[in-house]
Design an enzyme around this catalytic site. Sequence first.
Site, PDB file in Angstrom:
ATOM      1  N   TYR A  10      32.457  45.742  54.155  1.00  0.00           N
ATOM      2  CA  TYR A  10      33.045  46.096  52.853  1.00  0.00           C
ATOM      3  C   TYR A  10      33.850  47.395  52.978  1.00  0.00           C
ATOM      4  O   TYR A  10      35.017  47.461  52.557  1.00  0.00           O
ATOM      5  CB  TYR A  10      31.929  46.254  51.820  1.00  0.00           C
ATOM      6  CG  TYR A  10      32.410  46.677  50.450  1.00  0.00           C
ATOM      7  CD1 TYR A  10      32.980  45.751  49.588  1.00  0.00           C
ATOM      8  CD2 TYR A  10      32.282  47.995  50.007  1.00  0.00           C
ATOM      9  CE1 TYR A  10      33.418  46.132  48.318  1.00  0.00           C
ATOM     10  CE2 TYR A  10      32.712  48.382  48.750  1.00  0.00           C
ATOM     11  CZ  TYR A  10      33.280  47.448  47.907  1.00  0.00           C
ATOM     12  OH  TYR A  10      33.720  47.826  46.663  1.00  0.00           O
TER      13      TYR A  10
ATOM     14  N   SER B  38      38.267  51.123  46.863  1.00  0.00           N
ATOM     15  CA  SER B  38      36.945  51.698  46.554  1.00  0.00           C
ATOM     16  C   SER B  38      36.823  53.084  47.177  1.00  0.00           C
ATOM     17  O   SER B  38      37.405  53.342  48.240  1.00  0.00           O
ATOM     18  CB  SER B  38      35.844  50.811  47.134  1.00  0.00           C
ATOM     19  OG  SER B  38      34.585  51.443  46.996  1.00  0.00           O
TER      20      SER B  38
HETATM   21  N1  LIG Z   1      31.462  48.201  40.483  1.00  0.00           N
HETATM   22  C1  LIG Z   1      31.818  49.239  41.168  1.00  0.00           C
HETATM   23  O1  LIG Z   1      31.242  50.305  41.044  1.00  0.00           O
HETATM   24  C2  LIG Z   1      32.993  49.150  42.133  1.00  0.00           C
HETATM   25  C3  LIG Z   1      33.311  50.295  42.857  1.00  0.00           C
HETATM   26  C4  LIG Z   1      34.390  50.256  43.730  1.00  0.00           C
HETATM   27  C5  LIG Z   1      35.137  49.117  43.847  1.00  0.00           C
HETATM   28  N2  LIG Z   1      34.801  48.012  43.143  1.00  0.00           N
HETATM   29  C6  LIG Z   1      35.636  46.820  43.325  1.00  0.00           C
HETATM   30  O2  LIG Z   1      35.922  46.231  42.084  1.00  0.00           O
HETATM   31  C7  LIG Z   1      36.162  44.842  42.274  1.00  0.00           C
HETATM   32  C8  LIG Z   1      35.287  44.059  41.291  1.00  0.00           C
HETATM   33  O3  LIG Z   1      33.932  44.304  41.626  1.00  0.00           O
HETATM   34  P1  LIG Z   1      32.758  44.290  40.549  1.00  0.00           P
HETATM   35  O4  LIG Z   1      32.150  45.613  40.542  1.00  0.00           O
HETATM   36  O5  LIG Z   1      33.232  43.701  39.296  1.00  0.00           O
HETATM   37  O6  LIG Z   1      31.768  43.325  41.313  1.00  0.00           O
HETATM   38  P2  LIG Z   1      31.017  42.030  40.826  1.00  0.00           P
HETATM   39  O7  LIG Z   1      30.391  42.288  39.527  1.00  0.00           O
HETATM   40  O8  LIG Z   1      30.188  41.604  41.989  1.00  0.00           O
HETATM   41  O9  LIG Z   1      32.200  40.996  40.622  1.00  0.00           O
HETATM   42  C9  LIG Z   1      32.912  40.488  41.709  1.00  0.00           C
HETATM   43  C10 LIG Z   1      34.161  39.864  41.167  1.00  0.00           C
HETATM   44  O10 LIG Z   1      34.894  39.286  42.241  1.00  0.00           O
HETATM   45  C11 LIG Z   1      35.014  37.891  42.033  1.00  0.00           C
HETATM   46  N3  LIG Z   1      34.799  37.188  43.308  1.00  0.00           N
HETATM   47  C12 LIG Z   1      33.835  37.423  44.236  1.00  0.00           C
HETATM   48  N4  LIG Z   1      33.958  36.538  45.260  1.00  0.00           N
HETATM   49  C13 LIG Z   1      35.004  35.743  44.947  1.00  0.00           C
HETATM   50  C14 LIG Z   1      35.621  34.644  45.578  1.00  0.00           C
HETATM   51  N5  LIG Z   1      35.177  34.145  46.753  1.00  0.00           N
HETATM   52  N6  LIG Z   1      36.679  34.062  44.984  1.00  0.00           N
HETATM   53  C15 LIG Z   1      37.122  34.512  43.797  1.00  0.00           C
HETATM   54  N7  LIG Z   1      36.588  35.536  43.128  1.00  0.00           N
HETATM   55  C16 LIG Z   1      35.540  36.154  43.707  1.00  0.00           C
HETATM   56  C17 LIG Z   1      33.931  37.519  41.029  1.00  0.00           C
HETATM   57  O11 LIG Z   1      34.341  36.405  40.292  1.00  0.00           O
HETATM   58  P3  LIG Z   1      33.310  35.266  39.746  1.00  0.00           P
HETATM   59  O12 LIG Z   1      31.915  35.718  40.048  1.00  0.00           O
HETATM   60  O13 LIG Z   1      33.604  35.201  38.290  1.00  0.00           O
HETATM   61  O14 LIG Z   1      33.703  34.041  40.490  1.00  0.00           O
HETATM   62  C18 LIG Z   1      33.851  38.760  40.169  1.00  0.00           C
HETATM   63  O15 LIG Z   1      34.830  38.767  39.167  1.00  0.00           O
HETATM   64  C19 LIG Z   1      35.848  44.546  43.719  1.00  0.00           C
HETATM   65  O16 LIG Z   1      37.034  44.520  44.474  1.00  0.00           O
HETATM   66  C20 LIG Z   1      34.994  45.718  44.133  1.00  0.00           C
HETATM   67  O17 LIG Z   1      35.027  45.949  45.504  1.00  0.00           O
HETATM   68  C21 LIG Z   1      33.738  47.993  42.285  1.00  0.00           C
END
Ligand SMILES: NC(=O)c1ccc[n+]([C@@H]2O[C@H](COP(=O)([O-])OP(=O)(O)OC[C@H]3O[C@@H](n4cnc5c(N)ncnc54)[C@H](OP(=O)(O)O)[C@@H]3O)[C@@H](O)[C@H]2O)c1
Length: 268
Positions: free
Chosen positions: A172, A158
């Site tokens: 985080y 990130s």
């Molecule tokens: N969105 C952004 O702007 C952004 C920016 C920088 C980095 N990221 C990174 O991108 C990745 C995905 O984030 P997102 O934005 O898609 O967030 P999100 O919408 O909150 O989704 C989180 C994802 O992680 C999975 N997850 C969470 N806790 C888990 C657990 N205990 N076991 C297994 N799976 C788990 C969830 O799966 P289920 O809910 O389906 O179980 C979901 O697919 C993360 O690593 C996040 O840090 C996102």
Amino acid sequence: MTGKRYQDVTDLFDISGKVAVVTGGANGLGRMIAEGLVDAGATVYITSRKQADAEGAAEQMFARGRGRCIGLTADLSTPEAAADLARVVSEREPKVHILVNNAGRTWGAPLESFPDKAWPGVLAVNVQTPFTLVRELLPALRNAANADDPARIINIGSVAGAAAERLSAYSYAASKAAIHHLSKVLAADLASDSITVNALLPGYFPTQMTSHIRAEEEKLSELIERVPLGRLGSAADIAGACIFLASKAGAYVTGTQLSVDGGMLGCR
Ligand SMILES: NC(=O)c1ccc[n+]([C@@H]2O[C@H](COP(=O)([O-])OP(=O)(O)OC[C@H]3O[C@@H](n4cnc5c(N)ncnc54)[C@H](OP(=O)(O)O)[C@@H]3O)[C@@H](O)[C@H]2O)c1
């Protein structure tokens, strides 16, 4: 002599027939990545904590993409669960060409009241279980790897792990800095096995994780003002970067941090 080793330019980005694992691939950013890989012809194993989400998303992606998609249920809060997932995948697939450690969680609270309990869970999902998955999938990754076409590990970091984003998400931010560095360390160790390891650093994408920022118009416009390219990230942005890292085009790239953030880090 040009050293050209591809048929045509589409061959450069071809990942058809490769086997991929995308943790958290049923929702959010993981879904965008998984969709891209399935559309590009890969066989993609996705995970969710919820069986209905895993199966539903897999069915939808399988129906529209060129490749295949299989949904698995996994709560990746513990190394034991990550090892179980690796075993389930390895029993079905002797070769895993692409591992995308995407599943992640966050916790936001003011510094003064940031709770101790906000540390272990975040570090487990964001750093420890990605490491366990790499360790346990090593035989399948090694089986898939060769010098011309290495196996690929893509760890989702990130911008918040590389710059002070003022999100009050202390565990985080630390976990993301940790996965960036771990990616480098693993890249050095695994280069001789023809396995590349890179960290992909998303900026801000419209998922559940950023819904609190997007919900308030003022916060959203302040955020967009900080993005040099003036918009949030899209599915094409993140899927394209993953396909690059997973394909012949990215075969010579390892140990790097690739920001996909509209210039937030690069233009500072
Ligand atoms: N969105 C952004 O702007 C952004 C920016 C920088 C980095 N990221 C990174 O991108 C990745 C995905 O984030 P997102 O934005 O898609 O967030 P999100 O919408 O909150 O989704 C989180 C994802 O992680 C999975 N997850 C969470 N806790 C888990 C657990 N205990 N076991 C297994 N799976 C788990 C969830 O799966 P289920 O809910 O389906 O179980 C979901 O697919 C993360 O690593 C996040 O840090 C996102």
